[in-house]
Enzyme design. Structure first.
Site, PDB file in Angstrom:
ATOM      1  N   THR A 121       0.828  -1.211   0.000  1.00 51.77           N
ATOM      2  CA  THR A 121       0.000   0.000   0.000  1.00 51.77           C
ATOM      3  C   THR A 121       0.861   1.259   0.000  1.00 51.77           C
ATOM      4  OG1 THR A 121      -1.502   1.268   1.422  1.00 51.77           O
ATOM      5  CG2 THR A 121      -0.106  -0.321   2.531  1.00 51.77           C
ATOM      6  N   ASP A 122       0.284   2.342  -0.489  1.00 52.87           N
ATOM      7  CA  ASP A 122       1.001   3.631  -0.437  1.00 52.87           C
ATOM      8  C   ASP A 122       1.110   4.156   1.001  1.00 52.87           C
ATOM      9  OD1 ASP A 122      -1.675   4.351  -0.060  1.00 52.87           O
ATOM     10  OD2 ASP A 122      -1.710   5.849  -1.657  1.00 52.87           O
ATOM     11  N   GLU A 123       0.330   3.566   1.918  1.00 55.96           N
ATOM     12  CA  GLU A 123       0.350   4.065   3.303  1.00 55.96           C
ATOM     13  C   GLU A 123       1.696   3.854   3.989  1.00 55.96           C
ATOM     14  OE1 GLU A 123      -2.945   3.122   5.761  1.00 55.96           O
ATOM     15  OE2 GLU A 123      -4.356   3.202   4.112  1.00 55.96           O
ATOM     16  N   TYR A 148      -1.768  -0.774  11.130  1.00 54.23           N
ATOM     17  CA  TYR A 148      -1.921  -1.414   9.808  1.00 54.23           C
ATOM     18  C   TYR A 148      -0.747  -1.065   8.894  1.00 54.23           C
ATOM     19  CZ  TYR A 148      -3.262  -1.763   4.907  1.00 54.23           C
ATOM     20  OH  TYR A 148      -3.249  -2.013   3.560  1.00 54.23           O
ATOM     21  N   LYS A 152       2.353  -3.360   7.238  1.00 56.00           N
ATOM     22  CA  LYS A 152       2.569  -3.494   5.785  1.00 56.00           C
ATOM     23  C   LYS A 152       3.993  -3.035   5.433  1.00 56.00           C
ATOM     24  CE  LYS A 152       0.128  -4.668   3.007  1.00 56.00           C
ATOM     25  NZ  LYS A 152      -0.225  -6.027   2.480  1.00 56.00           N
TER      26      LYS A 152
HETATM   27  P1  NAD Z   1      -9.653  -7.456   2.352  1.00 55.83           P
HETATM   28  O1  NAD Z   1      -9.659  -7.208   3.812  1.00 55.83           O
HETATM   29  O2  NAD Z   1     -10.886  -7.170   1.557  1.00 55.83           O
HETATM   30  O3  NAD Z   1      -9.274  -8.982   2.058  1.00 55.83           O
HETATM   31  C1  NAD Z   1      -8.224  -9.631   2.732  1.00 55.83           C
HETATM   32  C2  NAD Z   1      -8.341 -11.130   2.455  1.00 55.83           C
HETATM   33  O4  NAD Z   1      -7.241 -11.782   3.112  1.00 55.83           O
HETATM   34  C3  NAD Z   1      -9.629 -11.750   3.009  1.00 55.83           C
HETATM   35  O5  NAD Z   1     -10.191 -12.632   2.055  1.00 55.83           O
HETATM   36  C4  NAD Z   1      -9.153 -12.505   4.239  1.00 55.83           C
HETATM   37  O6  NAD Z   1      -9.947 -13.642   4.547  1.00 55.83           O
HETATM   38  C5  NAD Z   1      -7.742 -12.901   3.830  1.00 55.83           C
HETATM   39  N1  NAD Z   1      -6.877 -13.144   5.002  1.00 55.83           N
HETATM   40  C6  NAD Z   1      -6.735 -12.330   6.091  1.00 55.83           C
HETATM   41  N2  NAD Z   1      -5.883 -12.910   6.970  1.00 55.83           N
HETATM   42  C7  NAD Z   1      -5.480 -14.082   6.406  1.00 55.83           C
HETATM   43  C8  NAD Z   1      -4.596 -15.109   6.812  1.00 55.83           C
HETATM   44  N3  NAD Z   1      -3.958 -15.048   7.992  1.00 55.83           N
HETATM   45  N4  NAD Z   1      -4.403 -16.154   5.986  1.00 55.83           N
HETATM   46  C9  NAD Z   1      -5.045 -16.233   4.805  1.00 55.83           C
HETATM   47  N5  NAD Z   1      -5.910 -15.312   4.377  1.00 55.83           N
HETATM   48  C10 NAD Z   1      -6.117 -14.229   5.162  1.00 55.83           C
HETATM   49  O7  NAD Z   1      -8.408  -6.634   1.790  1.00 55.83           O
HETATM   50  P2  NAD Z   1      -8.207  -5.882   0.402  1.00 55.83           P
HETATM   51  O8  NAD Z   1      -8.711  -4.502   0.539  1.00 55.83           O
HETATM   52  O9  NAD Z   1      -8.679  -6.765  -0.688  1.00 55.83           O
HETATM   53  O10 NAD Z   1      -6.600  -5.783   0.388  1.00 55.83           O
HETATM   54  C11 NAD Z   1      -5.827  -6.837  -0.196  1.00 55.83           C
HETATM   55  C12 NAD Z   1      -4.370  -6.458  -0.169  1.00 55.83           C
HETATM   56  O11 NAD Z   1      -4.187  -5.239  -0.885  1.00 55.83           O
HETATM   57  C13 NAD Z   1      -3.802  -6.209   1.229  1.00 55.83           C
HETATM   58  O12 NAD Z   1      -2.489  -6.717   1.263  1.00 55.83           O
HETATM   59  C14 NAD Z   1      -3.804  -4.695   1.366  1.00 55.83           C
HETATM   60  O13 NAD Z   1      -2.796  -4.271   2.246  1.00 55.83           O
HETATM   61  C15 NAD Z   1      -3.510  -4.283  -0.065  1.00 55.83           C
HETATM   62  N6  NAD Z   1      -3.995  -2.961  -0.461  1.00 55.83           N
HETATM   63  C16 NAD Z   1      -5.296  -2.617  -0.290  1.00 55.83           C
HETATM   64  C17 NAD Z   1      -5.748  -1.378  -0.729  1.00 55.83           C
HETATM   65  C18 NAD Z   1      -7.199  -0.956  -0.583  1.00 55.83           C
HETATM   66  O14 NAD Z   1      -7.543   0.176  -0.924  1.00 55.83           O
HETATM   67  N7  NAD Z   1      -8.095  -1.813  -0.100  1.00 55.83           N
HETATM   68  C19 NAD Z   1      -4.854  -0.494  -1.328  1.00 55.83           C
HETATM   69  C20 NAD Z   1      -3.508  -0.868  -1.484  1.00 55.83           C
HETATM   70  C21 NAD Z   1      -3.103  -2.117  -1.058  1.00 55.83           C
HETATM   71  O1  TDX Z   2     -16.759   6.254   7.811  1.00 53.52           O
HETATM   72  C1  TDX Z   2     -15.684   6.697   7.406  1.00 53.52           C
HETATM   73  N1  TDX Z   2     -15.534   8.058   7.277  1.00 53.52           N
HETATM   74  C2  TDX Z   2     -14.386   8.637   6.837  1.00 53.52           C
HETATM   75  O2  TDX Z   2     -14.309   9.869   6.727  1.00 53.52           O
HETATM   76  C3  TDX Z   2     -14.568   5.846   7.049  1.00 53.52           C
HETATM   77  C4  TDX Z   2     -14.688   4.358   7.185  1.00 53.52           C
HETATM   78  C5  TDX Z   2     -13.418   6.450   6.588  1.00 53.52           C
HETATM   79  N2  TDX Z   2     -13.318   7.789   6.486  1.00 53.52           N
HETATM   80  C6  TDX Z   2     -12.091   8.388   5.907  1.00 53.52           C
HETATM   81  C7  TDX Z   2     -10.772   7.892   6.442  1.00 53.52           C
HETATM   82  C8  TDX Z   2      -9.874   8.049   5.232  1.00 53.52           C
HETATM   83  O3  TDX Z   2      -9.418   9.398   5.131  1.00 53.52           O
HETATM   84  O4  TDX Z   2     -12.108   8.026   4.524  1.00 53.52           O
HETATM   85  C9  TDX Z   2     -10.780   7.766   4.047  1.00 53.52           C
HETATM   86  C10 TDX Z   2     -10.701   6.336   3.530  1.00 53.52           C
HETATM   87  O5  TDX Z   2     -10.841   5.453   4.651  1.00 53.52           O
HETATM   88  P1  TDX Z   2     -10.705   3.859   4.500  1.00 53.52           P
HETATM   89  O6  TDX Z   2     -11.702   3.365   3.508  1.00 53.52           O
HETATM   90  O7  TDX Z   2     -10.751   3.285   5.870  1.00 53.52           O
HETATM   91  O8  TDX Z   2      -9.285   3.710   3.805  1.00 53.52           O
HETATM   92  P2  TDX Z   2      -7.785   4.114   4.250  1.00 53.52           P
HETATM   93  O9  TDX Z   2      -7.650   4.192   5.714  1.00 53.52           O
HETATM   94  O10 TDX Z   2      -7.387   5.278   3.407  1.00 53.52           O
HETATM   95  O11 TDX Z   2      -7.006   2.775   3.755  1.00 53.52           O
HETATM   96  C11 TDX Z   2      -7.363   2.135   2.505  1.00 53.52           C
HETATM   97  O12 TDX Z   2      -6.454   2.445   1.497  1.00 53.52           O
HETATM   98  C12 TDX Z   2      -5.137   1.946   1.621  1.00 53.52           C
HETATM   99  C13 TDX Z   2      -7.431   0.617   2.693  1.00 53.52           C
HETATM  100  O13 TDX Z   2      -8.360   0.294   3.732  1.00 53.52           O
HETATM  101  C14 TDX Z   2      -6.062   0.051   2.991  1.00 53.52           C
HETATM  102  O14 TDX Z   2      -6.129  -1.368   3.043  1.00 53.52           O
HETATM  103  C15 TDX Z   2      -5.117   0.456   1.890  1.00 53.52           C
HETATM  104  O15 TDX Z   2      -3.822   0.062   2.199  1.00 53.52           O
END
Ligand code: NAD
Ligand code: TDX
Length: 332
Positions: A121-123, A148, A152
């Site tokens: 992630t960019d975080e 988190y 990562k």
């Molecule tokens: P998500 O929470 O929707 O899905 C995570 C999946 O991993 C689930 O299916 C869960 O059951 C599985 N999992 C969790 N713990 C596990 C374990 N111990 N063993 C096996 N499986 C396990 O997450 P997502 O949003 O799809 O994110 C996927 C990946 O992408 C993560 O590595 C996250 O850091 C990265 N990422 C997410 C975002 C975003 O905006 N959501 C952005 C950049 C990177």
């Molecule tokens: O109810 C809300 N109100 C609100 O203002 C929630 C749930 C979030 N927020 C804000 C927090 C953040 O500024 O919205 C923005 C986005 O929040 P999230 O959806 O929780 O995402 P963020 O914390 O930015 O992280 C996401 O992007 C990077 C993913 O959850 C991560 O897995 C990924 O690495």
């Protein structure tokens, strides 16, 4: 790379990637997923049985991971605990899955000599000022803020060390915020969409001026496949689609879509340590590997996503009360 092992393939982005692989390659896919609260078997249900199989297991379980990795040509490692707010309530599963899980995957690919692509992630780069001219690049120093993002960041550093010290054949991608179908309703965009569907009000943390750099999950998947196929071993690629929006503007777009007044939202407690702004410079991925995002119009992508949540109420409805009760207990 005909046999892929995709960890976390039942989650939001992992399942999108599995669909992408089935559509765009001839590979077969094994999903290794623990099926936590964030997983959804339904997201994989329409895929062909002869090309996709699911193993329910933990990426931190070496007895499961070792033999599976040895049977595959490449591992794409999505599995993680992914929600910042949850990591503030209880960091423990984040350390276990994101750090120990990645360590377990690394030891298995080291032993078997298997290609690895690690999803991050960019975080990991911390945050930017709202008016800063620069964006994150592959050279930005790591500076994570939350449990988190720090787990990562740690997982990325493990991958880099295993490449350098043991010659593991790995690449890393760091992507910005994803949106699209099948995203858990704990996350910002689906939470607000489902609040409005329910006749409720969107909930903005703090002033709502925090900026996220949105990318459609389909574009993240195409980037990951490109890096897996053509990326240089040992390299990191940032993935982003020039989608910066502040949270307030996103909430207003959602309200507008439903014909509701643009100020029909609540300000709620801010997130502890809330990162102000993320912004990705994806020049390396675009110039070196020729990748381009398909979704360039955020409001259009958001409208499609809203329609998906309207059409898939049966999928998210069972979780809505629990998610909202957790937020309400935090004043959010
Ligand atoms: P998500 O929470 O929707 O899905 C995570 C999946 O991993 C689930 O299916 C869960 O059951 C599985 N999992 C969790 N713990 C596990 C374990 N111990 N063993 C096996 N499986 C396990 O997450 P997502 O949003 O799809 O994110 C996927 C990946 O992408 C993560 O590595 C996250 O850091 C990265 N990422 C997410 C975002 C975003 O905006 N959501 C952005 C950049 C990177
Ligand atoms: O109810 C809300 N109100 C609100 O203002 C929630 C749930 C979030 N927020 C804000 C927090 C953040 O500024 O919205 C923005 C986005 O929040 P999230 O959806 O929780 O995402 P963020 O914390 O930015 O992280 C996401 O992007 C990077 C993913 O959850 C991560 O897995 C990924 O690495």
């Amino acid at each position: 790379m005909n046999r892929l092992l995709v960890t976390g393939g039942a989650g939001f982005i992992g399942s999108n990637f599995v669909h992408h692989v089935i559509e765009h390659t001839d590979a077969t896919v094994t999903v290794l997923d623990k099926l936590t609260y964030a997983a959804s078997r339904e997201s994989l249900a329409v895929l062909p049985d002869d090309r996709v199989s699911l193993v329910v297991g933990d990426v931190a379980d070496a007895a499961v991971v070792g033999p599976l990795v040895a049977e595959h040509d490449a591992v794409v490692h999505f599995a993680a605990e992914s929600h910042n707010d949850n990591s503030l309530n209880d960091p423990s599963p984040f350390v276990q899955t994101n750090l120990i899980g990645t360590f377990t995957i690394l030891e298995a690919v080291r032993k078997a000599g298997t290609r690895l692509h690690h999803i991050s992630t960019d975080e990991v780069y911390g945050d930017l000022e709202l008016d800063a001219p620069e964006r994150f690049t592959e050279a930005t120093p790591y500076n994570p803020s939350s449990p988190y993002s720090s787990t990562k960041a740690g997982s990325d550093l493990l991958v880099r060390a295993w490449v350098r010290s043991f010659g593991v054949q790995a690449t890393i991608s760091n992507c910005s915020n994803n949106y699209g179908p099948w995203q858990h309703i704990e996350k910002f965009i689906p939470r607000q969409i489902t609040n409005v569907i329910d006749g409720g009000r969107p909930k903005l943390y703090g002033a709502g001026l925090n900026v996220r750099d949105w990318i459609h999950a389909d574009d993240h998947s195409s980037a990951v496949l490109r890096i897996l196929q053509q990326g240089r071993i040992g390299e990191t690629y940032l993935v982003g689609a020039d989608g910066e929006q502040n949270n307030l503007d996103v909430v207003r777009m959602i309200l507008r879509h439903f014909g509701r007044p643009e100020d029909d939202f609540d300000h709620v407690n801010d997130r502890a340590g809330h990162d102000l702004r993320y912004a990705i410079d994806s020049t390396k991925l675009r110039t070196e590997l020729g990748w381009e995002p398909r979704f360039s119009d955020f409001e259009k992508g958001l409208a499609d996503t809203i329609q998906w949540y309207v059409d898939h109420e049966a999928w998210w409805r069972p979780h809505k009360d629990t998610v909202e009760a957790t937020y309400a207990a935090q004043g959010q």
